[in-house]
Design a protein around this motif. Structure first.
Motif, PDB file in Angstrom:
ATOM      1  N   TRP A 187      52.406  42.928  51.516  1.00 34.82           N
ATOM      2  CA  TRP A 187      51.955  42.097  52.631  1.00 34.82           C
ATOM      3  C   TRP A 187      52.543  40.698  52.489  1.00 34.82           C
ATOM      4  O   TRP A 187      52.513  40.099  51.407  1.00 34.82           O
ATOM      5  N   ARG A 188      53.042  40.181  53.591  1.00 29.00           N
ATOM      6  CA  ARG A 188      53.653  38.854  53.566  1.00 29.00           C
ATOM      7  C   ARG A 188      52.590  37.768  53.400  1.00 29.00           C
ATOM      8  O   ARG A 188      52.823  36.750  52.762  1.00 29.00           O
ATOM      9  N   ARG A 189      51.429  37.983  53.959  1.00 26.78           N
ATOM     10  CA  ARG A 189      50.379  36.967  53.976  1.00 26.78           C
ATOM     11  C   ARG A 189      49.202  37.421  53.118  1.00 26.78           C
ATOM     12  O   ARG A 189      48.664  38.504  53.307  1.00 26.78           O
ATOM     13  N   ASN A 190      48.806  36.583  52.183  1.00 24.81           N
ATOM     14  CA  ASN A 190      47.618  36.841  51.357  1.00 24.81           C
ATOM     15  C   ASN A 190      47.645  38.223  50.707  1.00 24.81           C
ATOM     16  O   ASN A 190      46.667  38.973  50.747  1.00 24.81           O
ATOM     17  N   ALA A 191      48.770  38.574  50.080  1.00 21.42           N
ATOM     18  CA  ALA A 191      48.890  39.904  49.469  1.00 21.42           C
ATOM     19  C   ALA A 191      47.849  40.117  48.377  1.00 21.42           C
ATOM     20  O   ALA A 191      47.374  41.240  48.173  1.00 21.42           O
ATOM     21  N   ARG A 192      47.478  39.059  47.671  1.00 21.68           N
ATOM     22  CA  ARG A 192      46.495  39.208  46.595  1.00 21.68           C
ATOM     23  C   ARG A 192      45.162  39.710  47.123  1.00 21.68           C
ATOM     24  O   ARG A 192      44.464  40.481  46.456  1.00 21.68           O
ATOM     25  N   VAL A 193      44.783  39.266  48.321  1.00 18.09           N
ATOM     26  CA  VAL A 193      43.509  39.699  48.897  1.00 18.09           C
ATOM     27  C   VAL A 193      43.561  41.184  49.238  1.00 18.09           C
ATOM     28  O   VAL A 193      42.588  41.918  49.034  1.00 18.09           O
ATOM     29  N   VAL A 194      44.699  41.656  49.746  1.00 14.36           N
ATOM     30  CA  VAL A 194      44.833  43.077  50.068  1.00 14.36           C
ATOM     31  C   VAL A 194      44.750  43.914  48.795  1.00 14.36           C
ATOM     32  O   VAL A 194      44.147  44.994  48.772  1.00 14.36           O
ATOM     33  N   LYS A 195      45.348  43.421  47.708  1.00 13.68           N
ATOM     34  CA  LYS A 195      45.266  44.139  46.433  1.00 13.68           C
ATOM     35  C   LYS A 195      43.829  44.213  45.916  1.00 13.68           C
ATOM     36  O   LYS A 195      43.458  45.177  45.236  1.00 13.68           O
ATOM     37  N   ILE A 196      43.023  43.221  46.241  1.00 16.40           N
ATOM     38  CA  ILE A 196      41.597  43.293  45.892  1.00 16.40           C
ATOM     39  C   ILE A 196      40.974  44.532  46.527  1.00 16.40           C
ATOM     40  O   ILE A 196      40.179  45.251  45.900  1.00 16.40           O
ATOM     41  N   GLY A 197      41.332  44.786  47.794  1.00 12.04           N
ATOM     42  CA  GLY A 197      40.800  45.964  48.470  1.00 12.04           C
ATOM     43  C   GLY A 197      41.129  47.246  47.740  1.00 12.04           C
ATOM     44  O   GLY A 197      40.293  48.164  47.641  1.00 12.04           O
ATOM     45  N   VAL A 198      42.340  47.353  47.186  1.00 14.10           N
ATOM     46  CA  VAL A 198      42.733  48.554  46.443  1.00 14.10           C
ATOM     47  C   VAL A 198      41.889  48.707  45.183  1.00 14.10           C
ATOM     48  O   VAL A 198      41.400  49.805  44.866  1.00 14.10           O
ATOM     49  N   LEU A 199      41.701  47.614  44.446  1.00 13.50           N
ATOM     50  CA  LEU A 199      40.931  47.691  43.200  1.00 13.50           C
ATOM     51  C   LEU A 199      39.459  47.991  43.464  1.00 13.50           C
ATOM     52  O   LEU A 199      38.822  48.730  42.701  1.00 13.50           O
ATOM     53  N   VAL A 200      38.905  47.441  44.543  1.00 14.50           N
ATOM     54  CA  VAL A 200      37.508  47.743  44.864  1.00 14.50           C
ATOM     55  C   VAL A 200      37.367  49.210  45.251  1.00 14.50           C
ATOM     56  O   VAL A 200      36.384  49.881  44.890  1.00 14.50           O
ATOM     57  N   ALA A 201      38.352  49.743  45.984  1.00 12.59           N
ATOM     58  CA  ALA A 201      38.293  51.143  46.401  1.00 12.59           C
ATOM     59  C   ALA A 201      38.473  52.101  45.224  1.00 12.59           C
ATOM     60  O   ALA A 201      37.933  53.217  45.235  1.00 12.59           O
ATOM     61  N   ALA A 202      39.227  51.681  44.201  1.00  8.91           N
ATOM     62  CA  ALA A 202      39.449  52.529  43.026  1.00  8.91           C
ATOM     63  C   ALA A 202      38.259  52.407  42.077  1.00  8.91           C
ATOM     64  O   ALA A 202      38.346  51.837  40.986  1.00  8.91           O
ATOM     65  N   THR A 203      37.140  52.971  42.473  1.00  9.05           N
ATOM     66  CA  THR A 203      35.890  52.847  41.727  1.00  9.05           C
ATOM     67  C   THR A 203      35.952  53.625  40.412  1.00  9.05           C
ATOM     68  O   THR A 203      36.805  54.507  40.236  1.00  9.05           O
ATOM     69  N   PRO A 204      35.039  53.344  39.480  1.00  9.07           N
ATOM     70  CA  PRO A 204      34.997  54.149  38.253  1.00  9.07           C
ATOM     71  C   PRO A 204      34.821  55.643  38.533  1.00  9.07           C
ATOM     72  O   PRO A 204      35.361  56.479  37.813  1.00  9.07           O
ATOM     73  N   MET A 205      34.082  55.991  39.609  1.00 12.26           N
ATOM     74  CA  MET A 205      33.899  57.405  39.950  1.00 12.26           C
ATOM     75  C   MET A 205      35.209  58.039  40.371  1.00 12.26           C
ATOM     76  O   MET A 205      35.498  59.189  40.002  1.00 12.26           O
TER      77      MET A 205
END
Length: 546
Positions: A187-205
Motif C-alpha cells: 500500500w502506498r499510503r499508511n502501509a504499516r496500518v494495513v499490516k496491523i490488520g494482517v497481524l490481528v487477523a492471524a490469531t493464535p487459533m
C-alpha cells in the motif's frame, strides 16, 4: 567540539537504526521470505508442541490425508455410533485400507480431552505397517488440502509422520500469510496500518490450526490472503500492482473454494464488501483488465467443482436429539454463544478445552475495538456501512447456519469455522484507516509499535498457557516446573522460540511501503524513524545512500 561530536554520533546511530528498521522492506522478495520464516516458526512451534491427536478432529484428518496420497479418494460408507456431548450420534464414516497404526489415533486423546489430565496419560502409538481397514469422519472432504500434507505418510511411519504432516500444513499456512503480509506492505499510503490488520487477523487459533493436520487453518490463511488481495485491488488504484494482486486473489480464492463447502460464501463476502468500498479509478482498471476476467472465470469453475463435490459427497450423519430444537431456541442459543465463538476465533486450543488466558482475549479485543473505532470515526458512510455489515455477518451467519442444520446435527457451530470470513473485519478496518487517517498523524505513527508488542505478548501468553494445560492438566494445580508431559525438545524451548518469533514480527511491521515496486520510481529514503513512533513527531524524510 564535544557537542558537535556527540550530535554526529547520535545522527549516525539514528541512521543505522533507521536502516535496520527499513531493511525488511527493501524488496518484496526479502519481505516475503522473512515473514514466511517467522510465520512458519510460529505455526511450526504449535506443530511440535501439541500432543499427538491434540487438535480438533486431527485423527480423522490424518487418516484422510494418508488415504488421499495413496489414491484412495473415496471409500465405502460405514455408519458408526458415537457420543457427542453425551448425545448418541450416527456418524457416516468412510473406510480406507491403511497401515494398522492409524487405527490407534482415534483413542489417543480421550484420556485428557475435556478432563484435567496431562497429555502424559495418552497411550504410545506404534508403527505397525500391517494394512487394515481404518475409518474416518473426514472421508467426504475435498481431497485438495490433503494432497499437500499427506505425502510424509509415504515416507515414514508412526508419530514422525504426524509431525511432518503438521509441518507441511504449517508451511502451507505460512506461505499464504506471508503473501498477505507483502500485499499489505505494498500500500502506498499508511502501509504499516494495513499490516496491523494482517497481524490481528492471524490469531493464535489460526496459527494453531495451521500447525495441525486440519484444513481449517489453511482455509483461514487463504481467506486472509483473499481478503487482503481483493480489498487492496478494489480500494487502492495501483495499475502497476493490479495483475499481481489478482493472481494472489485467484490462488487464495481457489484454495478457499476447494477446501470446505462454505467457501463460496466466504469469497462472496470478500467480493461484496470490496465492491461497497471500491475506488472508482480502481474499478475502471479492474473492469478493463483481462486478468480479472480470467480470474473470475477460474473462480466460477472452482465454485462449480466445489459444489459438484459437495453434491456428490453428502453427509449422512445425524444426531439423535432428546427433543426437537425449535428455531426460536436455536437463535437464542447461538446468540448467547457469541462469546464462545469469539474465544474460538482468538484461541481455544486442544479439543476446544484449552482456552487462552483472559489477557489474550482482552488484548486482541482491545486492538479490534481500537482499529474499529478509528475506522468508524474517519471512514466515509459507505465504509462505515461495510464495517458494520461485516460485523453483522460474523454474528448472523452462525445463527443462520444452525437454524438450517441444528435439527440434523445439533448446535455444533464453532468459532473457528467462521475464521475465513472473520479475518476480513480487521483487514477492512485497517484499510479504511489507511485510506482516511492523516499519514503523519499520531495514531498512524504509534499504532504499529504498540499493537505489534501487545499482540506478541498476547500470542505468547496463549502458547504458554496451552503448554501448561498439556503438561500439567489443571493449569492452576501446580507450578510449571512439575510438567508430566513434554513435547520434543521441551516446553521451554518452544515457548522461547514462539516468544522470539512473535516479537521479531514487529520488525517488518515497522517498515513502510515495500520498495522496488515495478513501475514506481522510488526515492532513496528510509521509511521509518522509531523515535517518531514514541514521540508522535514526524520530520521530513531523510535521504540515504542506495
Amino acid at each position: 567540539m564535544s557537542d558537535v561530536s556527540q550530535d554526529s554520533r547520535a545522527a549516525r546511530i539514528q541512521r543505522r537504526l533507521r536502516a535496520f528498521v527499513a531493511w525488511p522492506s527493501a524488496s518484496r522478495r526479502r519481505l516475503w521470505v522473512m515473514s514466511f520464516l517467522l510465520f512458519f516458526t510460529l505455526a511450526g512451534a504449535w506443530s511440535l508442541a501439541t500432543p499427538i491427536a491434540g487438535s480438533p478432529d486431527e485423527p480423522s484428518h490424518i487418516v484422510r490425508a494418508a488415504a488421499v496420497v495413496r489414491g484412495q479418494i473415496n471409500g465405502p460408507e460405514v455408519m458408526e455410533r458415537q457420543s457427542v456431548g453425551f448425545i448418541p450420534t450416527e456418524f457416516a464414516n468412510s473406510q480406507f485400507q491403511l497401515p494398522a497404526w492409524y487405527r490407534e489415533l482415534d483413542g489417543v486423546h480421550k484420556c485428557y480431552q475435556d478432563q484435567w489430565n496431562p497429555a502424559s496419560c495418552a497411550p504410545k502409538i506404534s508403527s505397525n505397517p500391517t494394512i487394515e481397514p481404518v475409518t474416518t469422519a473426514a472421508g467426504r472432504y475435498n481431497p485438495f488440502y490433503y494432497l499437500f500434507v499427506g505425502w510424509p505418510s509415504l515416507i515414514v511411519l508412526g508419530p514422525k509422520t504426524i509431525y511432518l504432516m503438521r509441518l507441511a500444513s504449517a508451511a502451507f499456512t505460512a506461505a499464504l500469510l506471508a503473501s498477505a503480509f507483502v500485499t499489505a506492505s505494498e500500500w502506498r499510503r499508511n502501509a504499516r496500518v494495513v499490516k496491523i490488520g494482517v497481524l490481528v487477523a492471524a490469531t493464535p487459533m489460526l496459527l494453531f490450526l495451521g500447525g495441525a493436520v486440519n484444513p481449517n487453518g489453511v482455509e483461514s490463511a487463504a481467506g486472509l490472503l483473499a481478503w487482503t488481495a481483493i480489498l487492496s485491488a478494489l480500494m487502492e488504484h495501483r495499475p502497476e500492482l493490479l495483475r499481481r494482486r489478482v493472481i494472489r486473489a485467484t490462488v487464495a480464492m481457489v484454495i478457499v473454494l476447494e477446501i470446505r463447502p462454505l467457501g463460496p460464501i466466504w469469497i462472496a463476502g470478500a467480493v461484496l464488501t470490496g465492491l461497497m468500498v471500491v475506488d472508482r479509478l480502481a474499478l475502471r482498471s479492474i473492469l478493463r483488465d483481462v486478468g480479472v476476467r480470467i480470474s473470475a472465470g477460474i473462480g466460477v469453475v472452482a465454485t462449480g467443482l466445489a459444489l459438484l463435490w459437495s453434491h456428490t459427497h453428502p453427509d449422512h450423519s445425524y444426531i439423535v436429539l432428546p427433543e426437537p430444537l425449535g428455531t426460536k431456541r436455536i437463535l437464542h442459543d447461538t446468540l448467547i454463544m457469541q462469546s464462545d465463538y469469539y474465544y474460538g476465533m482468538i484461541g481455544n486450543f486442544g479439543w476446544l478445552d484449552t482456552p487462552s488466558p483472559f489477557m489474550t482475549y482482552l488484548i486482541w479485543g482491545g486492538v479490534l475495538c481500537t482499529i474499529g473505532t478509528l475506522a468508524l470515526m474517519y471512514g466515509k458512510l459507505r465504509e462505515i456501512v461495510a464495517v458494520l455489515g461485516t460485523t453483522l455477518a460474523v454474528i448472523v451467519i452462525p445463527m443462520v447456519a444452525m437454524a438450517l442444520e441444528a435439527g440434523k446435527l445439533g448446535l455444533i457451530w464453532q468459532g473457528r469455522y467462521l475464521l475465513p470470513l472473520a479475518v476480513g473485519l480487521p483487514l477492512l478496518t485497517a484499510m479504511v484507516i489507511s485510506r482516511r487517517l492523516p499519514e503523519r498523524s499520531v495514531p498512524q505513527l504509534r499504532l504499529p509499535l504498540t499493537v505489534g508488542i501487545a499482540l506478541a505478548m498476547a500470542g505468547t501468553a496463549a502458547f504458554y498457557w496451552a503448554q501448561r494445560r498439556n503438561g500439567i492438566g489443571n493449569v492452576m494445580a501446580q507450578p510449571i516446573l512439575h510438567m508430566q508431559w513434554n513435547p520434543p525438545f521441551g516446553w521451554f524451548t518452544w515457548t522461547l522460540v514462539y516468544l522470539v518469533a512473535s516479537f521479531a514480527l514487529v520488525w517488518p511491521l515497522l517498515g513502510r511501503t515495500v520498495r522496488r515496486v515495478p513501475g514506481v520510481p522510488e526515492a532513496g529514503t528510509l521509511p521509518f524513524d522509531p523515535g517518531q513512533a514514541l514521540s508522535g513527531e514526524f520530520s521530513s524524510r531523510i535521504p540515504v545512500r542506495p
